[in-house]
Design an enzyme around this catalytic site. Structure first.
Site, PDB file in Angstrom:
ATOM      1  N   PHE A 151       0.909  -1.130   0.067  1.00  0.00           N
ATOM      2  CA  PHE A 151       0.011   0.023   0.111  1.00  0.00           C
ATOM      3  C   PHE A 151       0.976   1.147   0.021  1.00  0.00           C
ATOM      4  O   PHE A 151       0.492   2.347   0.728  1.00  0.00           O
ATOM      5  CB  PHE A 151      -0.817   0.034   1.031  1.00  0.00           C
ATOM      6  CG  PHE A 151      -1.693  -1.236   1.175  1.00  0.00           C
ATOM      7  CD1 PHE A 151      -2.980  -1.218   0.386  1.00  0.00           C
ATOM      8  CD2 PHE A 151      -1.477  -2.416   1.959  1.00  0.00           C
ATOM      9  CE1 PHE A 151      -3.720  -2.573   0.356  1.00  0.00           C
ATOM     10  CE2 PHE A 151      -2.238  -3.348   2.144  1.00  0.00           C
ATOM     11  CZ  PHE A 151      -3.440  -3.612   1.431  1.00  0.00           C
ATOM     12  N   PHE A 248      -8.976  12.020   0.235  1.00  0.00           N
ATOM     13  CA  PHE A 248      -9.197  11.526  -1.027  1.00  0.00           C
ATOM     14  C   PHE A 248     -10.551  12.397  -1.554  1.00  0.00           C
ATOM     15  O   PHE A 248     -11.200  11.749  -2.539  1.00  0.00           O
ATOM     16  CB  PHE A 248      -9.381  10.152  -1.324  1.00  0.00           C
ATOM     17  CG  PHE A 248      -7.926   9.685  -1.472  1.00  0.00           C
ATOM     18  CD1 PHE A 248      -6.773   9.568  -0.334  1.00  0.00           C
ATOM     19  CD2 PHE A 248      -7.270   9.446  -2.684  1.00  0.00           C
ATOM     20  CE1 PHE A 248      -5.675   9.374  -0.513  1.00  0.00           C
ATOM     21  CE2 PHE A 248      -6.031   9.018  -2.769  1.00  0.00           C
ATOM     22  CZ  PHE A 248      -5.117   8.956  -1.776  1.00  0.00           C
ATOM     23  N   CYS A 259      -1.137   3.086 -10.699  1.00  0.00           N
ATOM     24  CA  CYS A 259      -2.067   2.110  -9.751  1.00  0.00           C
ATOM     25  C   CYS A 259      -3.319   2.291 -10.212  1.00  0.00           C
ATOM     26  O   CYS A 259      -4.221   1.267 -10.431  1.00  0.00           O
ATOM     27  CB  CYS A 259      -1.367   2.399  -8.365  1.00  0.00           C
ATOM     28  SG  CYS A 259       0.362   2.379  -8.325  1.00  0.00           S
TER      29      CYS A 259
HETATM   30  C1  UGA Z   1      -1.843   4.578  -4.776  1.00  0.00           C
HETATM   31  C2  UGA Z   1      -2.664   4.440  -3.383  1.00  0.00           C
HETATM   32  O1  UGA Z   1      -2.757   5.461  -2.534  1.00  0.00           O
HETATM   33  C3  UGA Z   1      -1.523   3.417  -2.529  1.00  0.00           C
HETATM   34  O2  UGA Z   1      -1.763   3.012  -1.335  1.00  0.00           O
HETATM   35  C4  UGA Z   1      -1.173   2.132  -3.449  1.00  0.00           C
HETATM   36  O3  UGA Z   1       0.099   1.251  -2.711  1.00  0.00           O
HETATM   37  C5  UGA Z   1      -0.614   2.585  -4.713  1.00  0.00           C
HETATM   38  O4  UGA Z   1      -1.604   3.408  -5.166  1.00  0.00           O
HETATM   39  C6  UGA Z   1      -0.190   1.192  -5.246  1.00  0.00           C
HETATM   40  O5  UGA Z   1      -1.229   0.516  -5.787  1.00  0.00           O
HETATM   41  O6  UGA Z   1       0.953   1.002  -5.502  1.00  0.00           O
HETATM   42  P1  UGA Z   1      -0.123   6.440  -5.614  1.00  0.00           P
HETATM   43  O7  UGA Z   1      -0.550   5.946  -7.054  1.00  0.00           O
HETATM   44  O8  UGA Z   1       1.275   6.608  -5.616  1.00  0.00           O
HETATM   45  O9  UGA Z   1      -0.673   5.319  -4.410  1.00  0.00           O
HETATM   46  O10 UGA Z   1      -0.936   7.834  -5.494  1.00  0.00           O
HETATM   47  P2  UGA Z   1      -1.835   8.465  -4.738  1.00  0.00           P
HETATM   48  O11 UGA Z   1      -1.350   9.477  -3.654  1.00  0.00           O
HETATM   49  O12 UGA Z   1      -2.821   7.656  -3.935  1.00  0.00           O
HETATM   50  O13 UGA Z   1      -2.680   9.514  -5.511  1.00  0.00           O
HETATM   51  C7  UGA Z   1      -3.397   8.775  -6.728  1.00  0.00           C
HETATM   52  C8  UGA Z   1      -3.808   9.871  -7.747  1.00  0.00           C
HETATM   53  O14 UGA Z   1      -5.106  10.426  -7.125  1.00  0.00           O
HETATM   54  C9  UGA Z   1      -2.756  10.973  -7.848  1.00  0.00           C
HETATM   55  O15 UGA Z   1      -3.082  11.271  -9.350  1.00  0.00           O
HETATM   56  C10 UGA Z   1      -3.406  12.100  -7.027  1.00  0.00           C
HETATM   57  O16 UGA Z   1      -3.484  13.369  -7.774  1.00  0.00           O
HETATM   58  C11 UGA Z   1      -5.110  11.817  -6.936  1.00  0.00           C
HETATM   59  N1  UGA Z   1      -5.756  12.427  -6.000  1.00  0.00           N
HETATM   60  C12 UGA Z   1      -5.666  11.836  -4.697  1.00  0.00           C
HETATM   61  C13 UGA Z   1      -6.780  13.038  -6.230  1.00  0.00           C
HETATM   62  O17 UGA Z   1      -7.298  13.653  -7.427  1.00  0.00           O
HETATM   63  N2  UGA Z   1      -7.593  13.764  -5.166  1.00  0.00           N
HETATM   64  C14 UGA Z   1      -7.392  13.248  -4.053  1.00  0.00           C
HETATM   65  O18 UGA Z   1      -8.020  13.813  -2.991  1.00  0.00           O
HETATM   66  C15 UGA Z   1      -6.337  12.292  -3.649  1.00  0.00           C
END
Ligand code: UGA
Length: 455
Positions: A151, A248, A259
């Site tokens: 995660f 989120f 991911c």
């Molecule tokens: C995500 C999960 O959060 C991790 O727990 C998981 O281990 C990982 O995928 C994986 O499967 O390996 P990650 O892809 O690094 O991690 O990024 P996040 O920080 O979760 O953000 C994902 C996307 O959502 C980004 O593009 C971010 O800008 C967007 N986001 C996030 C939003 O648009 N709004 C939010 O409120 C939060």
């Protein structure tokens, strides 16, 4: 003192972080990497991707010799547990390609010791661990297969590995499960024991839920635009309910990275292949795919209906701050769309410029944000890097030709920007006009179509 031993196959973002932190906890860790170029980088103490703090930790653990890196799988014969951390990239239909995973598990099964555990950390469709177990059992039935999903967020991966919210171990043999769980004991995280397929679904379900939360708030943001509400107020109000939570619920350009898009599609496909249509996951993907183009349309309308001939500065290219990862990055689709519409685009990013050069060759890339905004008619914030929030906005106003800011992440200080004479557009928020007190009347809205064409 007898140190625990562990093997890790795959020196990518998951494998390298897992291996270095396990080593830092005093576990003798052998990291196997197939790719020569990556291996040479690792041996030199250099992570083959950007992750804050990782280079330093890697060097430290290599020097202490708790971590060894190499390409020879035979070292795994001394490891009671081997983690498989190879990539499962999306295939042409968006679902994961399991080729490397199949190869890595078959290779590991040939060398791990009797009663050894093969623990799959790669993200895989439900049923994969049990299927691989059954396949390998034809030649070896003295080893155990476990699903132990990760995660880790990119950019926060060291923290997430050191202090996970939970450790999930999905396997059929309690001793084997315990051996895997014990490796994470220094984190003091709660351990959840499940079936292998349950663990795989916890991973897919977690990512799909978070992605759905993002698509949900983006849908609300689009409705806010129509009814004249501010989605940040709405998200604060909704998120104050502890059953929902504020995390989120940040409306923006949608999710990118390697991911969420892949895992939402993967989970949807797990249903489709079994005759079930997941309308919710379909909608999650569709809303996300549209969000970036809705924003490109907003940029056009902020510039009086056309961006042709306008100079647009784009701050941030990576899919989120803290990484140089450009996979599925909204910024790339936005700049391509602006270019197609005839805009001149100048972009910057603190770490992703080199990687971006070949992906968006039609865009001028500059390392300095102030250079990026020079003579721009509009400024677009596409990735909320902390350094962009701390920019000198008075200086930016003086450098820009126009006074339009489009904040794709709803993070900029609109009051400040407005007091400096900017028009501020966000996602799901009313437009804020310049507020210069007595000077108000002298501020034009935006470059008119005529003036844009005359440039
Ligand atoms: C995500 C999960 O959060 C991790 O727990 C998981 O281990 C990982 O995928 C994986 O499967 O390996 P990650 O892809 O690094 O991690 O990024 P996040 O920080 O979760 O953000 C994902 C996307 O959502 C980004 O593009 C971010 O800008 C967007 N986001 C996030 C939003 O648009 N709004 C939010 O409120 C939060």
């Amino acid at each position: 003192m007898q140190h625990k031993r562990v093997g890790v196959i795959g020196g990518g973002p998951v494998g390298l972080v897992t291996a270095t932190i396990l080593a830092s906890w005093g576990t003798r860790t052998a990291l196997i990497e197939w790719d020569d170029r990556r291996l040479r980088a690792l041996e030199a103490g250099k992570a083959p991707f950007f992750e804050p703090g990782l280079d330093e930790l890697l060097k430290e653990e290599l020097e202490k010799e708790f971590l060894v890196v190499g390409g020879d799988l035979s070292v795994l014969s001394a490891s009671p547990v081997t983690f498989i951390c190879v990539g499962t990239p999306p295939g042409p239909d968006g679902t994961p390609d399991l080729g490397d995973l199949e190869r890595a598990t078959a290779d590991a099964a040939e060398v791990v010791p009797e009663q050894g555990v093969v623990a799959i950390k790669s993200t895989v469709p439900p049923g994969t661990t049990s299927r691989l177990n059954a396949k390998i059992a034809e030649s070896r039935h003295d080893i155990f297969f476990v699903s132990c999903p990760e995660f880790l967020r990119e950019g926060e991966a060291l923290h997430d590995m050191r202090s996970p919210s939970r450790v999930v171990v999905g396997g059929t043999d309690p001793q084997a499960n315990k051996r895997v769980a014990d490796l994470f004991a220094p984190s003091e995280a709660p351990v959840i024991f499940t079936s292998p397929t349950g663990a795989e679904l916890i991973k897919y379900g977690s990512n799909a839920f978070l992605a759905t939360k993002i698509s949900f708030v983006n849908e609300l943001a689009n409705l806010c635009d129509l009814v004249g509400a501010d989605v940040t107020e709405v998200a604060n109000g909704i998120g104050a309910d502890p059953r929902i939570g504020r995390a989120f619920l940040n409306a923006g350009l949608g999710f990118g990275g390697s991911c969420f898009p892949k895992d939402v599609r993967g989970l949807e496909e797990a249903g489709t292949t079994r005759g079930y249509t997941s309308w919710l996951l379909k909608a999650c993907t569709d809303i996300n795919a549209q969000q970036r183009y809705r924003f490109a349309a907003k940029i056009r309308s902020a510039l009086s209906g056309s961006v042709a001939g306008s100079r647009i500065a784009v701050l941030g290219l990576s899919f989120k701050p803290g990484t140089d990862d450009l996979r599925q990055a909204p910024a790339l689709d936005i700049v391509r769309s602006l270019r197609r519409d005839g805009a001149r685009v100048v972009a910057t990013d603190p770490v992703a410029i080199l990687a971006a050069a070949s992906l968006i060759p039609e865009v001028e890339l500059v390392p300095d944000p102030y250079e990026c905004v020079r003579d721009a008619d509009a400024l677009v914030l596409a990735t909320e890097w902390p350094e962009y929030l701390a920019l000198d906005w008075a200086r930016i106003r003086d450098l820009m030709r126009g006074n339009v800011i489009l904040d794709g992440r709803n993070v900029l200080d609109r009051k400040l920007l407005s007091s400096l004479g900017f028009w501020c557009y966000g996602i799901g928020r009313p437009v804020v006009a310049p507020n210069l007190g007595d000077e108000q009347d002298r501020i034009p809205h935006v470059a008119t179509q005529q003036s844009a064409e005359s440039r």
